[in-house]
Structures are given as C-alpha cells and as structure tokens.
Design an enzyme around this catalytic site. Sequence first.
Site, short mmCIF file in Angstrom:
data_model
loop_
_atom_site.label_atom_id
_atom_site.label_comp_id
_atom_site.label_asym_id
_atom_site.label_seq_id
_atom_site.Cartn_x
_atom_site.Cartn_y
_atom_site.Cartn_z
N GLY A 113 16.29 -0.80 -6.05
CA GLY A 113 15.67 -0.92 -7.36
C GLY A 113 14.72 0.21 -7.70
CG HIS A 223 -1.69 -6.23 8.95
ND1 HIS A 223 -2.64 -6.04 7.98
CD2 HIS A 223 -0.57 -6.67 8.31
CE1 HIS A 223 -2.14 -6.38 6.80
NE2 HIS A 223 -0.87 -6.75 6.98
CD GLU A 293 3.26 -8.22 8.10
OE1 GLU A 293 3.31 -6.99 7.85
OE2 GLU A 293 2.39 -8.97 7.62
#
Length: 339
Positions: A113, A223, A293
């Site tokens: 996209g 993270h 995740e």
Amino acid sequence: MALFPFCKTAAGPVTRWQMILYCLLLSLIIYFLNGRKAAVSVESPHPIFRASGMDRERAMGDMTDIKATAPETPVETPWGAPLVWGDSQTSNLRRAKFAQRGIRTGLLALVVGTYARFVQRFITSAETHFLPGQMVTYYILTDNPRTLNPPIEVGPGRQLKVVPVAELPGWERLARRRMALLADAIRKPIGSEVEFIFCADIDQEFVAPVGEEILGDLVATLHPKLYGMPRNAFPYEIKEVSSAWVEEDEGDYYYTSEFYGGLVSEVYRLARACSMLILRDQANGVMAGGLEESYLNRYLIDKRPTCVLSPEYSCWESALAPGVHVQRLVSLVKKMEDL
C-alpha cells in the site's frame, strides 16, 4: 579526704556541710569526665577510618561519590549473550571478528500500500549506514512491484531484489500473514543467497553506523519504549487461550518486531514457528493483542536470542528510552507522531 558520706575523716564523722561539698565536687568531676569523652568522639575519626588511613571528611566524600555514580550500562544478558551498544569496546571486538570475513547479509522489508513512499529513504540510508564495506542484498517484498520503478541504484557489492507477494488489503490481514510471508521468502529464494538475514519495518531510517556488531545466530532488539522498565510493565499476551500467552514468571526482556535477524536458518525457524502459532490462534478465533510482536516475544522466551541489540537499533526519538544516547535506526512514523 573521703569522697563518700559514709566515710570518716581523721577528725571524726563527716558534717552536713562537708557532705554537700563532697557531692558538689563529685558532680564536677563527673561533668568534666563526660565533657572530655564527648570531645574525643567529635575530634577523633571512627576506627574504620583510622584503620584505612582516611580522615572522616575524605571518607564521607568518597561515599557520596559512590552513591552519585550511575550504574554501568549492561553489556551482557542474564544468560550470557552480548547486549550490544555500538560504541562499546565489545562491539569493536565483534566488528573486528567479522570484518575479515566475506559475508553476504540480506535486509528484508515488507512493502504494501502507501508504505511504498518509505522505500527510497530506507534504502538510501542503508547504503550509507548498514554494514558499510560488506556485501548486502536488499529484499523488498511487495504487492505492487511497479511502485519501485525506476529501480533504486545501489553501490558496488550491493543488490536490490523485488519479491512479489499477493495483495494484502487491510492492516489486520497483513499482521496475520506477515510471518508466513517472511518464512516463504527466506525458504526460497533468500536461503541460498545470503548467510545472515535481518527483517526491518520499511518506515525506518538508518541515521548512524550499524556494523558487524549486530551479527549473531539469533538476534533480537530491545523495545525502545520498554527499555529499563520492570517485568510487570511488559505487554506480553495475557489471554491464556492464545498461543502467544506468557505466564507471570516468564520473560526477561520485551523485544520489538521492527528489527530482528540472524543466520538464515535461525530466522526461518523463527518466522515459521510464529506463523504456525498465528494460524493456530486464527483457527480458534483468537489474535494476540500485540499482533505478530506478541508471537515473536513468545518464541524468544522459549528460544533466547544469542545476541541482543540495545534500543540504539530501534529508536522512536522520544523521551521513553532513557539512557539511549545514540540513535542508529529511527522509526519515521513514531518520529512524526512525536512532533
């Protein structure tokens, strides 16, 4: 002269006035002795300072310095894997270890996209900062190869390959299929072309060197939002019906899905295992809250990474990653959200 009222002088029993004088004299002697003891305790250092040859003022100053010193940055995980910071001495040694080897590494990104607008910036920045001096193949998995026309030029020893995939409308469908797409692409053609493969989100930009220090059998990245947070802050999957469920006594770190990799064989096993967990949940009408995740973290709990990258390698340019002073790979979407 006696000091106690029951004593007698040579002249006979002690009189009342003598007793008063004796008591007054005794009080003065006690007061004087206590005063000397207090003076000695103030002026003399504690025995622990005398034994070490230090005066009290210096010793207390040293203690203050110890309290004010920040803890050292961790360079190893609890299970002995390197925790990589790009400018550390350990990273210098790791770069030297691989620098003499002729290795080829793949950098894989899924583009669907409107995310095609990030490709040029991603590849251009990687040309400058990702494994400089090494052979690299960029793999762009896309449902619209025409968005990469004209092709982006890359330098010597580097290649750009487009791998067509079926159209994937909708973010949720993409999240369900991403690991399967990665596994299929790694199995063929990537598996026979490179030794290492790293998977990255396309909406990122390399802003500082990312060298051979990142290479390892199975590599995960901490993270950035959750670095330094306690275990109970990690958003592991809590639904017991999900294949990504993590029990309360499990888990060491929380890893991002924006950048991970390793040997081709290891990353294939990871992607394949995660895709199977996702398919199992899908068949039961379940999807983990953190999408792929969550399944990535479930896998890395069961099979701990052999190399863990610090949040330098996945930054959001926000105040949520304290102690991270160097940014190497930055999320452009998170960067724009912070502005």
